[in-house]
Design an enzyme around this catalytic site. Structure first.
Site, PDB file in Angstrom:
ATOM      1  CE  LYS A 262      -3.815   2.087   2.450  1.00  0.00           C
ATOM      2  NZ  LYS A 262      -4.543   1.924   3.878  1.00  0.00           N
TER       3      LYS A 262
ATOM      4  CB  SER B 114      -8.017   3.971   2.917  1.00  0.00           C
ATOM      5  OG  SER B 114      -7.004   3.342   3.782  1.00  0.00           O
TER       6      SER B 114
ATOM      7  CB  SER C 192      -8.121   1.002   5.809  1.00  0.00           C
ATOM      8  OG  SER C 192      -8.902   2.274   5.987  1.00  0.00           O
TER       9      SER C 192
END
Lengths: 93, 483
Positions: B78, B153, B177
């Site tokens: 990420k 996210s 997330s």
């Protein structure tokens, strides 16, 4: 109710420039958001042991020791303005 | 079976038996990313040259018989986790061309293990959001339906694993997330106990809530990744010395001894019928396997959203104060004074949702509001922890829906902040209490979209929740996406 003047004050505190249009839009949004947050106000704090002094675990603190840090040139690579080994900025004074 | 649909264990076996090389495997994924990622936009940066070099080095370890569980296996990261010399943007204009001079601890551990880093995945800006539509680099699409959000996210991480663009991913979870996008994309995602994985090098959102964790196709694969990244780190004073190290140790365990708690508050109004049906089906399967199930309660649940958003936004307002354009990141061209430069940089560099959260956090911490909001949010945090402690006196784990709904259409919900915030209701209590939780697919709705259930465990008991999740995954027919 969150009004434009409160948002203007908050924007100043957090150092974000906002136009009048943006301030108005954010004031409307913030009013709805604060309404959602208002449920927290009904809590009565009666058991102080639940307010943690150290809710986050910290291992035993270590002695300060001098050690190498990151290379200065490496750090300056990401700066948009640098000169002679310093970050350069508009005049402060 | 296509190579890129295999588990980490099977890939390990194939690499060790020389059925495929690390370079061949890496090239296979890079080819697939080039051919397919345009449809879902899950990657911000693809590191083809670096990945192939890492694959060549990993192959030497494999050839020498020194391979570990992830040696030579590609993963992605990420884009809020620092990777030395590889752009790390947090999906923000503010860090569009930021190149970290150091690796995060989790990256150091992956590299030491010989894992191959394919690239950096797309996300909500600064990890603030649950749709992955606030990215400066364009929104991410759900591989199961390109008109729907992948969740957030960590939407890029989850979507890429679902679409077979990587066998596993590292992501972060502050309020759901990892778990929510795993649920929306039909894969498995694990948020470890707070303090199990070092946050050094994770670009901070809310320091008392953030945790790095894995997303993969199965609980077992999540456990394999967790064992590499978890552990005490001198660079992160919030890591514990008591940390899970045998995360897959309870796979195949006898479930007769497992007591499952079902909190009534997670099945009330706002949870869709499809989600309730799928999670209830999973609970019945666990009963058939011999688990005992009991109804429990989390009375402080009603304060969860307010507590989460007040605490996380307050911390974010402090953490994001560093973005001023002076030492790194975007710098505005407008600003004749130092103050103006900073204010314009932040106005131009941050997106709307980030500004909203900074304003909320500033409000919560400011004079006149601190006692009524932030202080009470911290107190509510204690109440929620106590509620979970009470439940864990009689239960080994807790099962809840991961999200109130399945993945919704792009543009349907994310423009309404309050609606978006309320959608986090199933996940945030876990972050507030610092507990481990794994989301795995337990069904599909009437549109074929995945439904996720979360299994929550005691602190540092990742092994139990992985074992419990694995037991269900072995009997459940997961539907692969075809993209």
């Amino acid at each position: 109710m969150v009004d434009v003047e409160l948002v203007r004050y908050l924007a100043e505190l957090c150092r974000i420039n906002m136009s009048e249009k943006e301030l108005k839009a954010k004031a409307d949004e913030m009013s709805d958001i604060i309404n959602l947050m208002d449920s927290i106000k009904e809590i009565k704090i009666c058991n102080n042991s639940l307010i943690p002094d150290n809710s986050i675990y910290y291992r035993d603190l270590e002695e300060d020791m001098a050690a190498d840090s990151l290379d200065r040139d490496e750090i300056l690579k990401n700066a948009k303005g640098s000169r002679e080994g310093y970050f350069s900025v508009p005049k402060v004074v | 079976m296509e190579l890129n649909r295999l588990s980490l264990g099977t890939l390990r076996d194939m690499l060790d038996k020389k059925e495929i090389s690390s370079v061949e495997l890496t090239m296979l994924y890079i080819k697939r990313i080039k051919e397919t990622d345009g449809k879902i936009n899950s990657y911000i940066t693809v590191c083809e040259e670096e990945a192939l070099e890492q694959a060549r080095e990993a192959q030497k370890l494999i050839d020498a018989g020194c391979a570990g569980s992830l040696t030579g296996i590609p993963v992605n990261i990420k884009d809020n986790i620092c990777t030395r010399n590889i752009r790390t943007t947090c999906a923000s204009k503010m860090l569009e061309d930021f190149i970290p001079p150091y690796d995060a601890t989790v990256i150091r551990r992956l590299k030491a293990h010989g894992a191959v880093i394919l690239g950096k995945t797309n996300m909500d800006e600064f990890a603030m959001g649950n749709s992955s539509q606030t990215s400066y680099f364009g929104g991410v699409k759900n591989p199961y339906d390109l008109n729907r959000v992948p969740g957030g996210s960590s939407g890029g991480a989850a979507a890429s694993v679902a679409a077979n663009l990587a066998p596993a991913a590292l992501a972060s979870d502050t309020g759901g997330s990892i778990r929510q996008p795993a649920s929306f994309c039909g894969v498995t995602g694990l948020k470890p106990t707070y303090g199990a994985v070092s946050r050094y090098g994770l670009i901070a959102f809310a320091s008392s809530l953030d945790q790095i964790g894995p997303i993969a196709k199965s609980a077992e694969d999540c456990g394999i990744v967790l064992d590499i990244i978890a552990g005490y780190d001198p660079d992160d004073p919030t890591t514990h010395k008591e940390v899970c190290c045998n995360s897959c140790g309870k796979i195949g365990m006898q479930l007769r001894d497992i007591k499952i708690g079902i909190p009534v508050e997670f099945f009330g109004e706002g949870i869709s019928d499809d989600v309730k049906t799928a999670v209830s089906y999973a609970v019945k399967e666990y009963e058939k396997m011999g688990c005992s199930v009991q109804e429990v309660s989390l009375p402080s649940f009603k304060y969860a959203i307010a507590a989460y958003y007040l605490i996380s936004s307050a911390e974010a307002s402090s953490n994001l104060a560093r973005y001023d354009g002076i030492r790194f990141g975007y710098r505005s061209k407008n600003g004749e004074t130092y103050e103006d430069l900073i204010k314009n940089t932040r106005a131009e560099g941050f997106g709307d949702e980030v500004k909203r959260r900074i304003l909320l956090g500033t409000y919560a911490l400011s004079s006149g509001y601190y006692d009524e909001y932030y202080k009470k949010a911290v107190y509510a945090r204690g109440m929620i922890r106590e509620d979970y402690n009470e439940i864990f006196k009689t239960c080994d784990c807790i099962i809840t829906p991961t999200a109130p709904t399945t993945a919704y259409m792009i543009g349907e919900q994310e423009i309404n902040p309050v609606k978006m915030y309320l959608a986090d209701i199933c996940t945030v209590t876990v972050n507030i209490a610092g507990l481990p939780s794994i989301s795995t697919t337990c069904g599909y709705d009437r549109n074929g979209m995945p439904v996720g259930m979360s299994i929550i465990g005691r602190p540092f008991d990742e092994a139990t929740i992985i074992g419990v999740a694995d037991a269900f995954e072995k009997v459940f027919g997961r539907q692969e996406v075809s993209l």
